[in-house]
Design an enzyme around this catalytic site. Structure first.
Site: not given
Ligand code: BGC
Length: 718
Positions: A265
């Protein structure tokens, strides 16, 4: 390309080129020809030369931009390895569907798949290859803002939805069908269970519970072919998921048989440092690579330290090779070596994105997502009634909900616009003056003036979109005080009062329910929300949605969920006045609105269910038949639900578990038989030795209209 050719390609790659593939950068790095080294580039250890070898891009879309970046990249990349374009297309790309928690209330898997298919079509034509969806996290805590991205508190239902979304995104032929995108199921694992609902907080549960409840929806997405998995920010038994070797190598790769790309993530590898399991980014990179994390999203452990880790032989080159091969395979599975621009198409993009057809689908999805929570004979409204539309949601276009970055708020349909389409002009009085958080004397007076002239009041209340979603945990899940005040004041007029709600989580609606004659949960309904809600209010569409997350009576009950374990001192009708039973001193145990609950303008009745046998052997099938009748004069859709309870387990079993359901549409007066089948494998659960099996003995079978109202018969598993 054949796997063999990919392996040959891998052999030709320098260490630097291999590392490049594991790096994902956000769009700002690619927007123009990188000639100077800016702040973010230095932090990420990227310069113009390194940029040529980077593997993937995050959050850039639009056919023009993607074509430009990819074309430039291929000119610069020594081996002609195309970039992957990834982004969060969560509940629609530009045509926005209801938030997942809303869509889940439709209990309609075909619909869910269609929304994902349309989202993929729009995303693919805008040049995207991967969507960071579905979020398959099981959620039980309404304080957590991201419950809006989940499909609810039930593992079985979540698994079915996860499959439906993956099918919709990826289709049957991802290689050749350029209208599809690869799915990335997230956040592995158990991100939906942060303690006290506080974003990014510790997760703490037994391995048995993890396996029984939390892993099944990710597993379903993997079984359906999800090409990617995203790591979670949280710890799993003390070790952050992103550096958790046991979780990723043994559970995800070995047991769950995931062989696709594992992406961190956002910044999660770097966060191993503040988590306190890595002293610095170098150690963090080592941990994550050892846990099989293939792509690092937006932190600088891989870009800054992999080379050093490998040359000093702390890290095995084979691990990096495996990661790079998986990334190359994903690119190959998407056909990018042959068609690096894939579906990106400037002309089609214009014609297709946000098309009438897509908006119509968004409207149908919203109509099926809306849940009627209360109706004391006020709804549907009549065209002959004079209606005052009041409250902050009346003219609001902030109805797309979080994670709709490409959605156009200005093009969303407000409730005022929706109702204006259904009612003669003189019968709709619209208050344009109220705000979500404040109520001045003047605003109150304006609302009163309109309300006094009307036969019925429709009060549109709720949360603003930014009150739910990532980093929007709340310790108070009531409506803002100004809205409750407006409701209390308007109630004094003694006119029929309908409350509609836009929100991203179960709210504490106790005060609202007591005052409203009708209550309609519209969630964040997406681009066509106002039309959908108006159709429901006017009776042009009969509501059919049912909750997939319990609504508490009060915040103190949270986390509250229907499939709770029994205690040694369960509360019953007979012992409810005793003190030493499992209950609250100051509240009932039950939720305000339970899982599976939702009303219709039709009335449905259930006949007694018929079981094919009361003694089930391991090889037999149990058939449960129940006749459901529409006793009203209008067509309606009922979601018939079947629950099960294992009466005596090796470990304590939930008081109820959803096992089957069916949406049935019945015309006025129509009766239909709904038939469910169950087998021994449906009675299995994870035992204390972590094996999944069933217990012989008695099981209650319950069928009904929600998790709360069910008829019961008992069978024995032989
Ligand atoms: C989130 C994810 C997301 C990623 C990319 C993160 O802050 O937890 O769910 O896919 O950002 O935008």
């Amino acid at each position: 390309m054949e796997e063999m050719q990919l392996k040959q390609l891998l052999k030709k790659m320098t260490l630097e080129e291999k590392i490049g593939q594991t790096i994902q950068l956000s769009g700002e790095f690619f927007i123009s020809e990188a000639s100077e080294i800016t702040g973010p580039m230095t932090e990420m250890h990227i310069d113009a030369e390194r940029l040529k070898g980077v593997g993937s891009v995050l959050g850039v879309s639009g056919a023009t931009a993607v074509i430009d970046i990819q074309t430039r990249h291929l000119k610069n990349n020594r081996l002609g390895i195309p970039l992957l374009f990834m982004a969060d297309v969560i509940h629609g790309y530009q045509t926005i569907f209801p938030i997942p928690l809303g869509l889940a209330s439709s209990w309609n898997l075909v619909l869910a798949e269609q929304t994902a298919e349309i989202a993929a079509r729009e995303a693919a034509v805008a040049g995207l290859h991967v969507t960071f969806s579905p979020m398959a996290d099981l959620v039980r805590d309404a304080r957590w803002g991201r419950v809006m991205e989940a499909t609810g508190e039930d593992a079985y239902l979540n698994a079915l939805y996860a499959r439906a979304f993956v099918r919709g995104y990826q289709g049957q032929d991802l290689l050749n069908d350029t209208t599809k995108v690869a799915a990335c199921v997230k956040h592995f694992a158990a991100y939906g269970a942060p303690i006290a609902g506080r974003e990014y907080n510790t997760v703490n549960m037994s391995e048995r519970q993890l396996r029984e409840l939390y892993l099944s929806a990710y597993q379903a997405a993997i079984d359906e072919g999800s090409k990617l998995v995203m790591t979670a920010f949280n710890t799993v038994d003390g070790v952050p998921a992103t550096g958790n070797k046991w979780l990723m190598n043994q559970v995800l790769r070995e047991e769950m048989k995931f062989n696709g790309v594992l992406i961190s993530d956002w910044g999660a590898i770097g966060e191993l440092v503040p988590h306190g399991v890595a002293a610095d980014l170098k150690e963090a990179g080592d941990l994550a690579m050892n846990a099989g994390v293939d792509i690092e999203m937006m932190s600088a452990a891989y870009s800054g330290h992999l080379a050093e880790l490998i040359t000093e032989e702390t890290l095995d080159l084979d691990l990096l090779d495996e990661a790079v091969l998986r990334i190359l395979m994903l690119k190959n599975d998407l056909g990018l070596f042959e068609q690096p621009l894939r579906g990106a198409d400037i002309q089609k993009e214009k014609a297709m994105i946000g098309s009438q057809e897509h908006r119509l689908a968004a409207q149908q999805a919203a109509e099926q997502s809306i849940v009627l929570l209360k109706n004391e004979g006020v709804l549907p409204l009549k065209v002959t009634q004079k209606i005052a539309l009041l409250g902050p949601g009346a003219t609001s276009k902030d109805i797309l909900g979080n994670w709709s970055w490409k959605g156009k708020t200005e093009e969303s349909v407000s409730l005022a616009e929706g109702l204006a389409r259904c009612l003669p002009r003189e019968n709709l009085l619209i208050d344009t003056s109220t705000d979500y958080f404040e109520l001045s004397e003047t605003q109150l007076k304006t609302a009163f003036k309109l309300a006094e002239q009307a036969d019925v009041l429709v009060l549109a209340l709720g949360e603003t979109a930014d009150m739910s979603g990532e980093a929007a945990s709340r310790t108070n899940i009531q409506l803002p005080a100004s809205q409750l005040h407006l409701l209390t004041e308007l109630k004094k007029l003694n006119k029929p009062l309908v409350v509609t709600l836009y929100n991203g989580r179960p709210l504490d609606l106790t005060a609202v329910t007591a005052k409203a004659d009708a209550l309609v949960e519209a969630w964040f309904p997406g681009s066509q929300g106002g039309d959908a809600l108006a159709n429901i209010l006017m009776g042009q569409v009969n509501p059919s949605g049912k909750l997939t997350m319990s609504f508490p009576r009060t915040l103190g009950q949270v986390p509250i969920y229907y499939n709770a374990d029994n205690t040694g001192r369960p509360l019953t009708e007979a012992n409810k006045d005793q003190r030493y039973v499992s209950k609250y001193y100051d509240s009932e145990n039950s939720p305000l609105f339970p899982f599976g609950f939702g009303l219709s303008y039709s009335r449905f009745s259930y006949k007694t269910m018929q079981l094919s046998t009361t003694e089930l052997s391991e090889t037999e099938e149990l058939t449960v038949r129940v006749h459901v009748k529409n006793d009203s004069s209008i067509e309606g859709t009922e979601i018939v639900q079947l629950y099960l309870r294992d009466k005596v387990g090796e470990v304590v079993r939930p008081v109820k578990e959803l096992k089957r359901f069916e949406r049935v549409t019945l015309s006025a007066g129509e009766e239909q038989e709904v038939c469910f089948t169950l087998q021994e494998k449906d009675l299995r659960y994870v035992h204390s030795d972590l094996t999944k099996r069933s217990d012989k003995g008695m099981f209650d079978i319950m069928v009904g209209t929600s998790s709360d109202t069910t008829q019961l018969q008992t069978i024995t598993l032989l």
